[in-house]
Write a protein that holds these residues in place. Structure first.
Motif, PDB file in Angstrom:
ATOM      1  N   ARG A  19       0.854  -1.167  -0.008  1.00  0.00           N
ATOM      2  CA  ARG A  19       0.130   0.065   0.045  1.00  0.00           C
ATOM      3  C   ARG A  19       0.786   1.184   0.004  1.00  0.00           C
ATOM      4  O   ARG A  19       0.446   2.257  -0.490  1.00  0.00           O
ATOM      5  N   ILE A  20       1.801   1.201   0.866  1.00  0.00           N
ATOM      6  CA  ILE A  20       2.960   2.657   0.714  1.00  0.00           C
ATOM      7  C   ILE A  20       3.503   2.554  -0.671  1.00  0.00           C
ATOM      8  O   ILE A  20       3.501   3.896  -0.839  1.00  0.00           O
ATOM      9  N   VAL A  21       3.872   1.692  -1.445  1.00  0.00           N
ATOM     10  CA  VAL A  21       4.503   1.770  -2.713  1.00  0.00           C
ATOM     11  C   VAL A  21       3.232   2.430  -3.602  1.00  0.00           C
ATOM     12  O   VAL A  21       3.735   3.369  -4.384  1.00  0.00           O
ATOM     13  N   LEU A  22       2.251   1.958  -3.396  1.00  0.00           N
ATOM     14  CA  LEU A  22       0.979   2.374  -4.236  1.00  0.00           C
ATOM     15  C   LEU A  22       0.719   3.892  -4.385  1.00  0.00           C
ATOM     16  O   LEU A  22       0.733   4.775  -5.130  1.00  0.00           O
ATOM     17  N   ILE A  23       0.889   4.296  -2.924  1.00  0.00           N
ATOM     18  CA  ILE A  23       0.579   5.631  -2.461  1.00  0.00           C
ATOM     19  C   ILE A  23       1.790   6.575  -3.121  1.00  0.00           C
ATOM     20  O   ILE A  23       1.496   7.563  -3.455  1.00  0.00           O
ATOM     21  N   ALA A  24       2.967   6.016  -2.539  1.00  0.00           N
ATOM     22  CA  ALA A  24       3.964   6.747  -3.369  1.00  0.00           C
ATOM     23  C   ALA A  24       4.236   6.737  -4.674  1.00  0.00           C
ATOM     24  O   ALA A  24       4.448   7.849  -5.374  1.00  0.00           O
ATOM     25  N   THR A  25       3.822   5.826  -5.313  1.00  0.00           N
ATOM     26  CA  THR A  25       3.731   6.023  -6.894  1.00  0.00           C
ATOM     27  C   THR A  25       2.725   6.810  -7.320  1.00  0.00           C
ATOM     28  O   THR A  25       2.672   7.517  -8.188  1.00  0.00           O
ATOM     29  N   GLY A  26       1.405   6.710  -6.586  1.00  0.00           N
ATOM     30  CA  GLY A  26       0.342   7.665  -7.000  1.00  0.00           C
ATOM     31  C   GLY A  26       0.987   9.272  -6.811  1.00  0.00           C
ATOM     32  O   GLY A  26       0.672   9.947  -7.839  1.00  0.00           O
ATOM     33  N   PHE A  27       1.550   9.290  -5.757  1.00  0.00           N
ATOM     34  CA  PHE A  27       2.155  10.748  -5.713  1.00  0.00           C
ATOM     35  C   PHE A  27       3.277  11.085  -6.916  1.00  0.00           C
ATOM     36  O   PHE A  27       3.226  12.334  -7.231  1.00  0.00           O
ATOM     37  N   GLY A  28       3.926  10.479  -6.788  1.00  0.00           N
ATOM     38  CA  GLY A  28       5.094  10.171  -7.995  1.00  0.00           C
ATOM     39  C   GLY A  28       4.347  10.722  -9.268  1.00  0.00           C
ATOM     40  O   GLY A  28       4.776  11.411 -10.170  1.00  0.00           O
ATOM     41  N   LEU A  29       3.243   9.874  -9.560  1.00  0.00           N
ATOM     42  CA  LEU A  29       2.761  10.115 -10.771  1.00  0.00           C
ATOM     43  C   LEU A  29       2.241  11.724 -10.997  1.00  0.00           C
ATOM     44  O   LEU A  29       2.106  12.273 -12.115  1.00  0.00           O
ATOM     45  N   VAL A  30       1.446  11.991  -9.907  1.00  0.00           N
ATOM     46  CA  VAL A  30       0.863  13.329  -9.784  1.00  0.00           C
ATOM     47  C   VAL A  30       1.911  14.327  -9.952  1.00  0.00           C
ATOM     48  O   VAL A  30       1.812  15.314 -10.871  1.00  0.00           O
ATOM     49  N   ALA A  31       3.164  14.331  -9.444  1.00  0.00           N
ATOM     50  CA  ALA A  31       4.079  15.066  -9.411  1.00  0.00           C
ATOM     51  C   ALA A  31       4.588  15.017 -10.757  1.00  0.00           C
ATOM     52  O   ALA A  31       5.058  16.212 -11.468  1.00  0.00           O
ATOM     53  N   ALA A  32       4.951  13.841 -11.264  1.00  0.00           N
ATOM     54  CA  ALA A  32       5.405  13.889 -13.062  1.00  0.00           C
ATOM     55  C   ALA A  32       4.520  14.607 -13.842  1.00  0.00           C
ATOM     56  O   ALA A  32       4.882  15.195 -14.747  1.00  0.00           O
ATOM     57  N   ALA A  33       3.271  14.389 -13.702  1.00  0.00           N
ATOM     58  CA  ALA A  33       2.321  14.973 -14.544  1.00  0.00           C
ATOM     59  C   ALA A  33       2.320  16.600 -14.137  1.00  0.00           C
ATOM     60  O   ALA A  33       2.305  17.306 -15.318  1.00  0.00           O
ATOM     61  N   TYR A  34       2.526  17.103 -12.905  1.00  0.00           N
ATOM     62  CA  TYR A  34       2.568  18.553 -12.853  1.00  0.00           C
ATOM     63  C   TYR A  34       3.890  18.949 -13.664  1.00  0.00           C
ATOM     64  O   TYR A  34       4.075  20.012 -14.286  1.00  0.00           O
ATOM     65  N   ALA A  35       4.867  18.407 -13.225  1.00  0.00           N
ATOM     66  CA  ALA A  35       6.463  18.666 -13.987  1.00  0.00           C
ATOM     67  C   ALA A  35       6.349  18.820 -15.428  1.00  0.00           C
ATOM     68  O   ALA A  35       7.072  19.464 -15.959  1.00  0.00           O
ATOM     69  N   TYR A  36       5.470  17.923 -15.985  1.00  0.00           N
ATOM     70  CA  TYR A  36       5.563  17.858 -17.348  1.00  0.00           C
ATOM     71  C   TYR A  36       4.498  18.707 -18.155  1.00  0.00           C
ATOM     72  O   TYR A  36       4.538  19.006 -19.239  1.00  0.00           O
ATOM     73  N   VAL A  37       3.614  19.088 -17.261  1.00  0.00           N
ATOM     74  CA  VAL A  37       2.362  19.984 -17.769  1.00  0.00           C
ATOM     75  C   VAL A  37       2.381  21.248 -17.585  1.00  0.00           C
ATOM     76  O   VAL A  37       2.203  22.459 -18.112  1.00  0.00           O
ATOM     77  N   ALA A  38       3.320  21.716 -16.237  1.00  0.00           N
ATOM     78  CA  ALA A  38       3.655  23.206 -15.844  1.00  0.00           C
ATOM     79  C   ALA A  38       4.396  23.810 -16.973  1.00  0.00           C
ATOM     80  O   ALA A  38       5.356  23.495 -17.635  1.00  0.00           O
ATOM     81  N   THR A  39       3.926  25.010 -17.139  1.00  0.00           N
ATOM     82  CA  THR A  39       4.766  25.989 -18.087  1.00  0.00           C
ATOM     83  C   THR A  39       6.250  26.225 -17.828  1.00  0.00           C
ATOM     84  O   THR A  39       6.418  26.527 -16.622  1.00  0.00           O
ATOM     85  N   PRO A  40       6.997  25.793 -18.828  1.00  0.00           N
ATOM     86  CA  PRO A  40       8.361  26.065 -18.207  1.00  0.00           C
ATOM     87  C   PRO A  40       8.924  27.642 -18.023  1.00  0.00           C
ATOM     88  O   PRO A  40       8.510  28.448 -18.767  1.00  0.00           O
ATOM     89  N   GLU A  41       9.749  27.717 -17.139  1.00  0.00           N
ATOM     90  CA  GLU A  41      10.200  29.088 -16.884  1.00  0.00           C
ATOM     91  C   GLU A  41      11.752  29.249 -17.099  1.00  0.00           C
ATOM     92  O   GLU A  41      12.319  28.463 -16.799  1.00  0.00           O
ATOM     93  N   TYR A  42      12.118  30.222 -17.745  1.00  0.00           N
ATOM     94  CA  TYR A  42      13.624  30.387 -17.968  1.00  0.00           C
ATOM     95  C   TYR A  42      14.028  31.776 -17.183  1.00  0.00           C
ATOM     96  O   TYR A  42      13.595  32.629 -16.999  1.00  0.00           O
ATOM     97  N   HIS A  43      15.321  31.667 -17.156  1.00  0.00           N
ATOM     98  CA  HIS A  43      16.346  32.517 -16.352  1.00  0.00           C
ATOM     99  C   HIS A  43      17.319  33.166 -17.294  1.00  0.00           C
ATOM    100  O   HIS A  43      18.044  32.454 -17.797  1.00  0.00           O
ATOM    101  N   VAL A  44      17.263  34.638 -17.503  1.00  0.00           N
ATOM    102  CA  VAL A  44      18.430  35.307 -18.196  1.00  0.00           C
ATOM    103  C   VAL A  44      18.847  36.596 -17.110  1.00  0.00           C
ATOM    104  O   VAL A  44      18.146  36.904 -16.385  1.00  0.00           O
ATOM    105  N   SER A  45      19.976  36.981 -17.406  1.00  0.00           N
ATOM    106  CA  SER A  45      20.799  38.018 -16.551  1.00  0.00           C
ATOM    107  C   SER A  45      21.519  38.779 -17.521  1.00  0.00           C
ATOM    108  O   SER A  45      22.069  38.063 -18.247  1.00  0.00           O
ATOM    109  N   SER A  46      21.840  39.898 -17.145  1.00  0.00           N
ATOM    110  CA  SER A  46      22.910  40.839 -17.710  1.00  0.00           C
ATOM    111  C   SER A  46      23.637  41.586 -16.625  1.00  0.00           C
ATOM    112  O   SER A  46      22.938  42.038 -15.496  1.00  0.00           O
TER     113      SER A  46
END
Length: 452
Positions: free
Chosen positions: A32-59
């Motif tokens: 059950r612990i593995v299943l719950i951790a896997t579920g949270f990991g999938l949600v995090a992965a979905a957010y990581a790949y769906v979220a708009t990328p942000e970039y950083h530049v400096s001068s």
């Protein structure tokens, strides 16, 4: 649930926890612990790949070289050392007004920050508060090598952050150049007005001096003219008195000559010889250092002189000073100094101590300083296209999701363990109570007979 999870026997007191039993309970829930951790990991992965990328530049900006600002500093109008120029540009980059002005002039670059129903200022406020960051060196460090200004920007995908940041730097530098140009224009105008005021003061002083000089010359001429007229009047009175006195002397001499019978001019010696008898003709030469009395001139000569003196209308010709006075009066009719002073056309050339003022005014008017070519700061590093986004950090988000899921699974297993443990304790207590009640019912008749 009860078939997959068995509560280990409890042999400890109520205030103690069997850690080994707790570990066994968590271990039994590993799936059950593995299943719950896997579920949270999938949600995090979905957010990581769906979220708009942000970039950083400096001068990074650093102070300009001294020679870049030499023309400005040598103008003796505007002093701007490289450190002060860097500070001015940094203040402009941090200025709300500068950023808003750049936002308004380049709205096509900020379309991603505009939202329906928001004003331009509200959209800019979101960009200004969250995207742009200005970093300054530590003020405690006196080392000139640490003098820099770093401007950084975080922006989402679809925004040209490189163009925005580099454009903002160029816009701030141009603004400062324009501000310096405006300041110099005002300073030059003020100095020219100051120099013109000093020249006007010099002209006023010259006019006053000129008027005073003309007044002094005019007054001196008037005084001299009056003195000469008084002198000629006195001389005429003197000459008239002298003539009257001469007439009186002639009258006395005529009376004496008549009484002596002297008709023609004679001398004392000739007058003595005339009284002797004899007609011999003798020529005499007489040397006498004494003045011969006037009556020896004879009645005829004295009468002739008296008649002329009585007929005279003016005695001016008898005194040479009178002619000299008339000459001086004639010269005083026109004062050439006053005439020359009044005939001056360009009076500025006669002003004193104004050459430095004119030279400074000419220098300021001919000051040809191209502010657009002045390099206020050195752009040490331009904003470049980033190699990849800085947000979201996919691996970190997935790892955090798995870790959070694991913690939630373990917490759930521990909670389930304590609930099951509590249920087992309640069942054991109920069994004991039921056994006690049953034994009490079997023993009740014998106890009653014994009591009877």
């Amino acid at each position: 649930m009860s078939s997959s999870f068995r509560v280990p026997p409890v042999s400890l007191s109520e205030d103690q926890i069997d850690l080994f039993a707790l570990f066994q309970a968590v271990w039994h829930q590993k799936v059950r612990i593995v299943l719950i951790a896997t579920g949270f990991g999938l949600v995090a992965a979905a957010y990581a790949y769906v979220a708009t990328p942000e970039y950083h530049v400096s001068s990074v900006l650093r102070p300009a070289a001294i020679n870049e600002l030499d023309a400005l500093n040598r103008s003796d109008i505007y002093k701007l050392p490289p450190s002060a120029a860097l500070t001015k540009v940094g203040a402009s980059l941090e200025s709300y007004d500068t950023r808003l002005g750049y936002f308004r002039e380049n709205r096509q670059l900020f379309e991603a920050f505009e939202r329906p129903g928001r004003t331009l200022e509200q959209s800019f406020e979101e960009f200004n508060a969250d995207s742009i960051k200005l970093t300054l060196p530590d003020s405690k460090k006196a080392d000139s090598l640490s003098a820099y200004i770093k401007l950084s920007m975080d922006y989402p995908k679809g925004v040209d952050g490189v163009a925005i940041l580099n454009g903002l730097v160029d816009y701030a530098i141009k603004n400062e150049r324009q501000q310096i140009a405006n300041d110099m224009e005002v300073i030059v105008d003020n100095r020219l007005n100051e120099l013109e005021g000093k020249l006007d003061a010099a002209r006023a002083s010259y006019d006053n001096d000129k008027e005073a000089k003309i007044a002094t010359l005019t007054e001196a001429d008037s005084v001299r003219r009056a003195q000469l007229r008084d002198e000629i009047k006195a001389l005429r009175v003197q000459l008239k008195t002298r003539r009257i006195n001469r007439v009186a002397q002639l009258d006395e001499a005529i009376g004496i000559a008549r009484s002596l019978g002297i008709r023609k001019p004679a001398t004392p010696s000739s007058f003595g010889e005339a009284s002797r008898e004899g007609g011999s003709s003798v020529m005499r030469t007489e040397i006498n250092n004494q003045q011969i009395p006037l009556y020896f001139m004879g009645v005829d000569a004295l009468m002739a002189e008296r008649a002329v003196l009585l007929q005279r209308k003016s005695d001016d010709f008898t005194e040479g000073r009178i002619a000299q006075i008339f000459k001086e009066l004639q010269l005083l009719e026109t004062n050439r100094k006053i005439e020359v002073l009044n005939s001056r056309e360009n009076e500025d050339i006669f002003l004193r101590d104004v050459e430095p003022l004119r030279a400074e005014a000419a220098r300021l008017r001919n000051l040809n300083l191209d502010i657009s070519r002045i390099k206020l700061v050195t752009i040490d590093r331009l904003a470049l296209e980033p190699l990849g986004p800085v947000k979201p950090r996919k691996l970190l988000i997935i790892a955090m999701g798995l870790l959070l899921g694991s913690l939630v699974g373990v917490a759930f297993a521990v909670f389930h363990y304590f609930i099951s443990l509590r249920n087992a304790e309640d069942k054991a207590a109920n069994s004991k109570k039921a056994l006690a009640d049953s034994s009490l019912r079997h023993d009740s008749p014998g106890q009653l007979d014994h009591l009877a």
